[in-house]
Design a protein around this motif. Structure first.
Motif, mmCIF file in Angstrom:
data_model
loop_
_atom_site.group_PDB
_atom_site.id
_atom_site.type_symbol
_atom_site.label_atom_id
_atom_site.label_comp_id
_atom_site.label_asym_id
_atom_site.label_seq_id
_atom_site.Cartn_x
_atom_site.Cartn_y
_atom_site.Cartn_z
ATOM 1 N N CYS A 28 39.695 45.112 29.836
ATOM 2 C CA CYS A 28 39.125 46.492 30.424
ATOM 3 C C CYS A 28 39.436 46.732 31.857
ATOM 4 O O CYS A 28 39.723 47.782 32.171
ATOM 5 C CB CYS A 28 37.433 46.223 30.428
ATOM 6 S SG CYS A 28 36.760 46.422 28.797
ATOM 7 N N PHE A 29 39.813 45.701 32.923
ATOM 8 C CA PHE A 29 40.283 45.958 33.973
ATOM 9 C C PHE A 29 41.802 46.481 33.924
ATOM 10 O O PHE A 29 42.194 47.457 34.809
ATOM 11 C CB PHE A 29 40.260 44.428 34.821
ATOM 12 C CG PHE A 29 40.795 44.903 36.291
ATOM 13 C CD1 PHE A 29 40.251 45.362 37.269
ATOM 14 C CD2 PHE A 29 42.134 44.264 36.456
ATOM 15 C CE1 PHE A 29 40.618 45.583 38.442
ATOM 16 C CE2 PHE A 29 42.723 44.445 37.834
ATOM 17 C CZ PHE A 29 42.182 45.193 38.773
ATOM 18 N N PHE A 32 41.455 49.953 32.998
ATOM 19 C CA PHE A 32 41.042 50.758 34.181
ATOM 20 C C PHE A 32 42.336 50.975 35.201
ATOM 21 O O PHE A 32 42.173 52.034 36.030
ATOM 22 C CB PHE A 32 39.781 50.085 34.878
ATOM 23 C CG PHE A 32 39.494 50.275 36.215
ATOM 24 C CD1 PHE A 32 38.760 51.696 36.382
ATOM 25 C CD2 PHE A 32 39.930 49.926 37.303
ATOM 26 C CE1 PHE A 32 38.406 52.119 37.701
ATOM 27 C CE2 PHE A 32 39.455 50.180 38.607
ATOM 28 C CZ PHE A 32 38.874 51.202 38.781
ATOM 29 N N GLY A 36 43.120 54.337 37.051
ATOM 30 C CA GLY A 36 42.306 54.458 38.431
ATOM 31 C C GLY A 36 42.789 53.761 39.779
ATOM 32 O O GLY A 36 42.410 54.224 40.646
ATOM 33 N N ALA A 76 36.234 51.810 30.119
ATOM 34 C CA ALA A 76 36.980 51.567 31.344
ATOM 35 C C ALA A 76 37.964 52.414 31.385
ATOM 36 O O ALA A 76 38.352 52.554 32.668
ATOM 37 C CB ALA A 76 37.558 49.888 30.856
ATOM 38 N N ALA A 77 38.684 53.013 30.351
ATOM 39 C CA ALA A 77 39.552 54.158 30.291
ATOM 40 C C ALA A 77 38.967 55.510 31.119
ATOM 41 O O ALA A 77 39.342 55.997 31.997
ATOM 42 C CB ALA A 77 40.065 54.327 29.072
ATOM 43 N N VAL A 79 36.182 55.406 33.192
ATOM 44 C CA VAL A 79 35.906 55.404 34.602
ATOM 45 C C VAL A 79 37.191 55.103 35.425
ATOM 46 O O VAL A 79 37.205 55.678 36.495
ATOM 47 C CB VAL A 79 35.213 53.921 34.681
ATOM 48 C CG1 VAL A 79 34.997 53.375 36.273
ATOM 49 C CG2 VAL A 79 33.976 53.953 34.011
ATOM 50 N N GLY A 80 38.278 54.757 34.740
ATOM 51 C CA GLY A 80 39.649 54.570 35.344
ATOM 52 C C GLY A 80 39.841 56.162 35.548
ATOM 53 O O GLY A 80 40.674 56.520 37.025
ATOM 54 N N ALA A 159 39.650 59.307 26.839
ATOM 55 C CA ALA A 159 39.144 58.103 26.631
ATOM 56 C C ALA A 159 38.921 57.582 25.467
ATOM 57 O O ALA A 159 39.111 56.440 24.814
ATOM 58 C CB ALA A 159 38.082 57.822 27.830
#
Length: 252
Positions: A28-29, A32, A36, A76-77, A79-80, A159
């Motif tokens: 996920c990071f 992101f 992001g 995650a996508a 939020v990024g 996303a």
């Protein structure tokens, strides 16, 4: 599994073993960061999602239901994309006031702007499937002050289609027996080919840009993007409201 002694950070088993129960968080990071934090060029975003879905089916690699895995990656996508927009919105043209350096270059910004010129706000969705463009599109939308609610809607759709969709696609592909067996036995080779291909293209692009910068310096040019040039890279808000130019004839 067929072993070919991959570079550790390319081997999913090493990543998962090192991350332990945080393996999904690492994935996920990465997703992101690609949109992001203006990084992640060497990471195979599309392939990473598909492989995450495949491994969820074949080995329950994350220990979670595929719906949870896909939703978290999709989140995650999203939020990024929101963070990338915020960087552009708060930083304005100043984010482009820097020395031309490989991947973060005026040409990459212009390439992203060209997508907006052609597809308008839909670029936020389409860019998810285009390496490099998906990194700069949120920032360009923020710099150009695309209406936040409109951007967030497109960002959410993108996303879902990219983060959630490709992960779920990988899971469904695993229902095809010979494909599931192939991936299970040769996942390291498949990943190496995907990452290697992405790395080669990215490095070629990087060094190509560097050569152009050196030529400009040798010719007495200025590789820096000053304030006026940075403002010129800022899109007019009307660009985001245009209908897409789907046939490429320049007419919206």
């Amino acid at each position: 599994m067929h072993q070919i002694a991959l570079i550790p950070w390319l081997d999913p088993e090493v990543i998962i073993a090192a991350a332990g129960p945080w393996a999904l968080l690492v994935v996920c990071f990465i997703v992101f960061a690609e949109t992001g934090l203006l990084v992640g060029f060497l990471l195979p975003g599309d392939t990473l999602l598909v492989i995450s879905g495949l491994l969820t089916h074949t080995s329950d690699v994350f220990g979670m239901n595929i719906w949870v895995v896909s939703l978290l990656i999709g989140l995650a996508a999203f939020v990024g994309g929101e963070v990338g927009y915020l960087i552009g919105h708060k930083g304005g043209p100043a984010v482009f006031e820097r020395k031309e350096s490989g991947l973060f270059s005026r040409r990459n910004v212009e390439r992203t702007n060209a997508f907006f010129e052609r597809f308008g706000g839909l670029t936020v969705i389409l860019a998810r499937f285009v390496p490099i463009v998906r990194t700069f599109a949120p920032v360009a939308a923020g710099v150009g002050h695309m209406p936040w609610k409109k951007y967030s809607l497109y960002n959410l759709i993108g996303a879902i289609l990219w983060g959630f969709g490709l992960t779920m696609l990988g899971y469904l592909i695993a229902y095809i027996p010979f494909v599931a067996q192939l991936v299970t036995e040769y996942i390291d080779i498949i990943l190496l080919a995907a990452v290697g291909g992405t790395a080669i293209i990215t490095l070629w692009h990087y060094f190509s840009e560097r050569r152009k910068v050196r030529k400009e310096l040798a010719a007495g040019g200025d590789p820096d993007t000053d304030a006026a040039e940075a403002r010129a890279l800022t899109l007019d808000s009307e660009v985001f409201d245009r209908a897409p130019d789907l046939d490429g004839d320049g007419k919206h």
